[in-house]
Structure formats: C-alpha cells, structure tokens
Design an enzyme around this catalytic site. Sequence first.
Site, mmCIF file in Angstrom:
data_model
loop_
_atom_site.group_PDB
_atom_site.id
_atom_site.type_symbol
_atom_site.label_atom_id
_atom_site.label_comp_id
_atom_site.label_asym_id
_atom_site.label_seq_id
_atom_site.Cartn_x
_atom_site.Cartn_y
_atom_site.Cartn_z
ATOM 1 N N HIS A 173 3.314 -47.491 -1.378
ATOM 2 C CA HIS A 173 4.398 -46.902 -2.184
ATOM 3 C C HIS A 173 5.702 -46.787 -1.396
ATOM 4 O O HIS A 173 5.926 -45.764 -0.737
ATOM 5 C CB HIS A 173 3.988 -45.502 -2.643
ATOM 6 C CG HIS A 173 2.932 -45.492 -3.683
ATOM 7 N ND1 HIS A 173 3.219 -45.435 -5.033
ATOM 8 C CD2 HIS A 173 1.584 -45.546 -3.588
ATOM 9 C CE1 HIS A 173 2.087 -45.446 -5.728
ATOM 10 N NE2 HIS A 173 1.087 -45.516 -4.870
ATOM 11 N N GLU A 188 8.585 -46.092 -2.543
ATOM 12 C CA GLU A 188 9.414 -45.002 -3.082
ATOM 13 C C GLU A 188 9.052 -43.643 -2.491
ATOM 14 O O GLU A 188 9.820 -42.699 -2.581
ATOM 15 C CB GLU A 188 9.324 -44.980 -4.619
ATOM 16 C CG GLU A 188 8.089 -44.302 -5.209
ATOM 17 C CD GLU A 188 6.835 -45.180 -5.179
ATOM 18 O OE1 GLU A 188 6.872 -46.258 -4.539
ATOM 19 O OE2 GLU A 188 5.822 -44.770 -5.783
ATOM 20 N N CYS A 190 1.513 -50.491 -6.596
ATOM 21 C CA CYS A 190 0.211 -49.867 -6.835
ATOM 22 C C CYS A 190 -0.322 -50.254 -8.213
ATOM 23 O O CYS A 190 -0.652 -51.409 -8.443
ATOM 24 C CB CYS A 190 0.327 -48.352 -6.640
ATOM 25 S SG CYS A 190 -1.256 -47.533 -6.373
#
Lengths: 84, 226
Positions: free
Chosen positions: B195, B197, B87
């Site tokens: 993302h 994560e 990002c």
Amino acid sequence: MRFPVLVEVRLRPGIADPQGATIQRALPALGFDGVQEVRVGKAIRFTVEAPDASAAGRQVDELCQRLLANPVIEDTTVSLGEPV
Amino acid sequence: MTTKVGVVVFPGSNCEHDVVEALQGLGADAELLWHGDATVGDVDAIVLPGGFAHGDYLRPGAIARFSPIMVSITDFAAAGGPVVGICNGFQVLTEAGLLPGALQKNSGSRFLCAPADLIVASAQSALTCATNVGDVVRLPINHFEGNYTCSAETLQELRAEDRIVLRYVSNPNGSIDDIAGVCSAGRNVVGLMPHPERACDPLLGSDDGRRLLGSLLATAGSRLPA
C-alpha cells in the site's frame, strides 16, 4: 427445460490451500490419523433453462470460465442433472 | 493544469480515502468514482484501492470486474491511460484480465499486516518511472490473498519484457519470483499488493509511497496537452 447443475470449483494442483492444510493438521487430534491430501473447494448449485442438455452444458461451461472459476488457479467439474 | 485522478469505490472498498489524501498531499486533484458509474469522466489516471470489493465473494475481484465502470476503465487502459490497482485493486485487475496471473492465499496461511521492503525491479512503469532499478522502498502489506502466481510461460514473458515492477526483499507470502507488483505490456497498468498510500508521511514510518504515487502523477502529467 430446466436443468439442475452442480459446479465443483477446485484449486489446481500446486496452488496453496491453507484451509485444506489446516483441516488436515486438525484431524489427528480427533483420532483420524490416515487422512491426507485434504483440499477445500467450492460447490455451487443452480438451475439453468435450456432447450437440451448440450445447450445447458455449453452455457454452464461459459459461465464457469467467465465467473465461477479463475482458470489461473482453479479447475471446475460440472454435473448436469436430469431436467425437471 | 492539475492532474486529476479518479479513485474507484466498489461496495466494500476501504482504502479510497487514504489514496485520495495521499494524492492530494502530492498536489493532485483526486475524486472518488462509484463502481456503478458508466464512465470514468475526464480523469488523467485511475486508482483501484484496497478493501473487499463486493465482499470478496466467490474470489477477490471476481464480481468487481463486472462492475459497470470496468468497461470504461478497460477503454481508458487500452488508450494508454495510467491505471494502478493496490491490493484488492490488483486482484480486480487480474480478474479483469488487465494484468496477467492471479493472487492466491498466502503460503504461510496467515493474514499479513506488516511493513515490507521492496526492490524496484523495473523503473519503466506508470508507478515507478520516478524511481531507479534497485531502489528499496518500504511499504505496508495488508493481505491474505497476496501470493502472486502465474503460468511458467507468463512468468517467462514478464521477465523477458521487464514487467516485474517490484519484488519483496524478503518474500512474506510465497509469491512466485518474489513478485510484489507487475505491469501490463503497455506499462501503463500496474498492480501491487503493498500500500503506497499508507506510506506517505514519515509519521507513518515511511514516506516512500510518495515516490510511487509521484511516479503515477508524473506519468499522468506527461500525457496532458502542454
């Protein structure tokens, strides 16, 4: 000599400008029907110390390339004022 | 030997702890690196997390690329070390010239925060080596400036060199060629807007991110002395 500088940073043609599009859409509601091609950019003012105008111009061009604009999506126009 | 990953914190980063937790969940040793540090130390991989580095002032990533640690990150990448930008981290890597192109504002004029299905377009990168081309992974996107763009020549080069790593199944932001992630010519530097994560536990709706971050750890591990 210290030169006043105005750098205008514009999005290159074809690059999305949601801010410009939103402003353009809002204008008819205020009665401004004929406004088109609204593009939002940035105006950055500063002064720069240099021995002459061409040296000042070179310095400003370099800082535009290295920081003030991203050449992939933006163009710049530099206006150098009379030294103060 | 445990793989050690450095997660870079800029003023305004806000996904660093999520990245650390996800990496630790995969068995890695993850530590935070401050942007003002002179060196990345002895890490085996680097992640630039999401957020608003330096407030996104001027442009996302424009100021962050001049943070002191970027010199060491550039050297690390040049030596083949795996570097992933997620990002805002992707935006930093493009501004730093470690990845081509730029991220412009979403074509729909909206901040997007939603799950996105992505197709693995190349499994030859530090973030996709443990996946297969054509695999679909679901990861959240969370951005306003995620609309990838580049010159026609760069796009041709990316295609010819198989450097488009991830594509959106349904393009949410206007990105050229549906691009969600690209890699460097050396394939060790990868940037993506989604993302991984935030998709590392089934409770969060998807754990597909583990496959990508697992790829990063596999890449880093393969560089360690036996």
